[in-house]
Each structure stands twice: as C-alpha cells, then as structure tokens.
Enzyme design. Structure first.
Site, PDB file in Angstrom:
ATOM      1  N   CYS A   9       5.205  20.739 -21.372  1.00 46.62           N
ATOM      2  CA  CYS A   9       5.255  20.429 -20.118  1.00 46.62           C
ATOM      3  C   CYS A   9       5.131  18.657 -20.205  1.00 46.62           C
ATOM      4  O   CYS A   9       4.651  18.200 -21.009  1.00 46.62           O
ATOM      5  CB  CYS A   9       4.038  20.448 -19.345  1.00 46.62           C
ATOM      6  N   HIS A  10       6.018  17.980 -19.110  1.00 44.18           N
ATOM      7  CA  HIS A  10       6.140  16.541 -19.147  1.00 44.18           C
ATOM      8  C   HIS A  10       4.801  16.071 -18.661  1.00 44.18           C
ATOM      9  O   HIS A  10       3.923  16.445 -17.873  1.00 44.18           O
ATOM     10  CB  HIS A  10       7.183  16.030 -18.561  1.00 44.18           C
TER      11      HIS A  10
ATOM     12  N   MET B 226       4.051  23.924 -12.779  1.00 45.24           N
ATOM     13  CA  MET B 226       3.214  24.193 -13.872  1.00 45.24           C
ATOM     14  C   MET B 226       1.737  23.737 -13.430  1.00 45.24           C
ATOM     15  O   MET B 226       0.866  23.951 -13.681  1.00 45.24           O
ATOM     16  CB  MET B 226       3.660  23.650 -15.242  1.00 45.24           C
ATOM     17  N   GLU B 227       1.756  22.241 -12.951  1.00 41.76           N
ATOM     18  CA  GLU B 227       0.676  21.723 -12.336  1.00 41.76           C
ATOM     19  C   GLU B 227       0.184  22.417 -11.299  1.00 41.76           C
ATOM     20  O   GLU B 227      -1.285  22.382 -11.289  1.00 41.76           O
ATOM     21  CB  GLU B 227       0.941  20.316 -11.990  1.00 41.76           C
TER      22      GLU B 227
ATOM     23  N   ASP C 111     -16.690  31.367 -13.828  1.00 39.23           N
ATOM     24  CA  ASP C 111     -17.855  30.897 -14.818  1.00 39.23           C
ATOM     25  C   ASP C 111     -19.169  30.596 -14.038  1.00 39.23           C
ATOM     26  O   ASP C 111     -20.364  30.993 -14.619  1.00 39.23           O
ATOM     27  CB  ASP C 111     -17.541  29.397 -15.543  1.00 39.23           C
TER      28      ASP C 111
END
Length: 304
Positions: free
Chosen positions: A62-63, A97-98, A112
């Site tokens: 990824c950039h 992707m972000e 969690d």
C-alpha cells in the site's frame, strides 16, 4: 510497489463494513456502561482512524496516502455490532485498503475489549462497500463510436527524416479506450497548412476530437498554438491549465509549453507537446475525462 507517479490527483473515497456477532447481554452491557474495560465504542473509533492512517505500515504494497478524512460509525444491534468506515483523500491512488483497515481495527478493538464478558463473539465479515474516484469511474460509455484525428506537426517528420512516435502514442492510447482513429497525418510546422487541416477535420462530417502533437514551444517554427487559436470558436482554458500543471510536477520545462485547447463546431481540439513522454503524461491527465466533454458538447449534459 506499483508506480503511480504518472497518475493525476483526484478525489478518492471508499467505505467498508465489519460485522461483529455477540450475545444480547453484551450489547446490554455496552449500553449500560458496566464493562470492565470502560466504554469500547470511542476506543474502537480511534483505533479505526489510527489504522487508516497507518495502512501502509500494515500492508506492504500500500502507498502512503495523505488522508483528508476518516469516519468510523458504530451501530449496536440486538445480537451484534456493525462498523462502517469512510475514507477520503485527494491523491493518485484509491483508499479502499484504508477503509478496510479501519473497519478491521475497529472490530478487533471491540473484540478485545468485550472478550472478557463474551466468549462467543465472532467477526463474521469485513467487506468493501464502495470505492469511487480515478479512471475506473470514467470509462467510455458512448451510444455511437467516437472518432478522432491526430495531427503531427514536424518539419523533419513530414519529409520522412524523423520517425513519428508521439502521434503513434496518441493512437495507442485512444484506441485502448475504444476511440476510432479516422486519420493520422504528419505535416510541416506551417500555420496555413495547420489551419486548413483543422478546418477540414472539424468541418463537414467532423471528427469528435482532434489531437495535435508538436510545435507548442518557443522555437521560430512553433506556430501550432497560433494556428489552432485562429480556428477555435470557444476555448477550454481549464484543459490548458491542467496539462501544464500536471506536466510541471514532472518536468520543469512544461511551463514553456504554449498549447491551447478549445472547440470548433462539434469538435474538441487539443494541442499536445511533441515528445512521446510529454504526450503520455498529458494523456494520463486528459483521458478518459476529456471524453466526458463530448456529452456536454452534444447537449447531453453530464455523464454519470
């Protein structure tokens, strides 16, 4: 890592969703504020934002994208939690992707912080909802074939003393978009011949687009802009501006290009520089968005 240096900056957006299944009692505990690890929702939102900002550190190819906005919305349902993320950036590559990283991190943070009271939880899905921006949103959608003519301006080329590479580059790029090349002609840097050819191709049975290459600099024989301007009925200064701005980021000499763009009748005419590299850089920013102008020119409004 893919080279995106040739791409123009455009608004890129993406949204993603993660689903976390849990017991109804877990949802009740969140709403009542009785959890051992405090309220997980604001923590999950911050985790999502941080993940979006650091996606290139998590996923190697990824950039590094300068993000303008990251949103993380969390909805409590009877037996689960839905996380929806949205990301925006004005950049050369997409932000899907972000958005996915943000959704994943938010869901994992919820897991969690809730696992202490719920051992049955499961992240059931993480998926991309939508992405927008870039050339994929502007593919050629024409009810009839688009016809283009290419005019190469070169004294040496017209005499067969220099191989034409810039005109062929234009042909290759336009044909890749489904454009029909009606003509490709090489003529000298002569204002009279340039004017006559532009009038012919934009006259009876006009081409949709005429792209010229060469003769846009400061040389004594560089007369393409003047010849083109003499036949234009309406200019397109925005096209000229974006060509020079895009080129200037890659070659400091781009500021010296004097190419013009405009309309004659039903034909769009654009001047490009003479080198193959400069032509390809120009087409990176022009195509396929320039083709959208054809709908406006025909009175069809803006193409979605």
């Amino acid at each position: 890592m893919r080279d995106v240096s040739q791409k123009p900056h455009t608004l890129r957006t993406a949204s993603a969703q993660a689903e976390l299944r849990c017991a109804p009692a877990t949802i009740g505990a969140i709403r009542s504020g009785t959890l051992p690890k405090a309220d997980p929702l604001p923590v999950a939102r911050v985790a999502g934002i941080q993940a979006a900002k650091n996606t290139s550190l998590l996923i190697p190819y990824c950039h590094q994208v300068p993000l303008d906005f990251v949103g993380v919305d969390i909805t409590l349902r009877e037996e689960g939690i839905t996380v929806v993320t949205s990301v925006k950036a004005v950049w050369k590559t997409g932000v899907e992707m972000e958005a996915l990283a943000a959704a994943s991190a938010a869901a994992l943070t919820l897991y969690d912080m809730l696992k202490i009271i719920d051992q049955t939880m499961e992240i059931t899905s993480i998926r991309l909802l939508e992405k927008r921006g870039g050339k994929s949103d502007h593919q050629l959608k024409e009810s009839r074939p688009v016809r283009a003519c290419i005019l190469v301006l070169s004294d040496a080329g017209s005499k067969g003393k220099r191989e034409d590479t810039s005109g062929q580059a234009i042909r290759d790029r336009l044909e890749a978009l489904g454009v029909t090349i009606a003509a490709l002609k090489i003529i000298p840097d002569d204002a009279g011949q340039i004017t006559a050819q532009l009038k012919e191709w934009s006259g009876a049975d006009p081409a949709d687009i005429i792209v010229t290459t060469g003769g846009t600099g400061l040389g004594p024989r560089d007369v393409t802009p003047e010849a083109t301007r003499s036949v234009l009925e309406r200019e397109l200064p925005g096209v000229e501006e974006v060509l020079r701005a895009h080129g200037q980021e890659r070659n400091p000499r781009s500021m010296l290009s004097r190419g013009v763009a405009g309309v004659r009748g039903k034909t769009i005419i654009v001047n490009l520089p003479g080198s193959r590299a400069a032509v390809n850089e120009s087409l990176d920013v022009l195509l396929p968005w320039l083709l959208h102008a054809l709908h406006m020119l025909r009175g069809e409004g803006h193409q979605e």
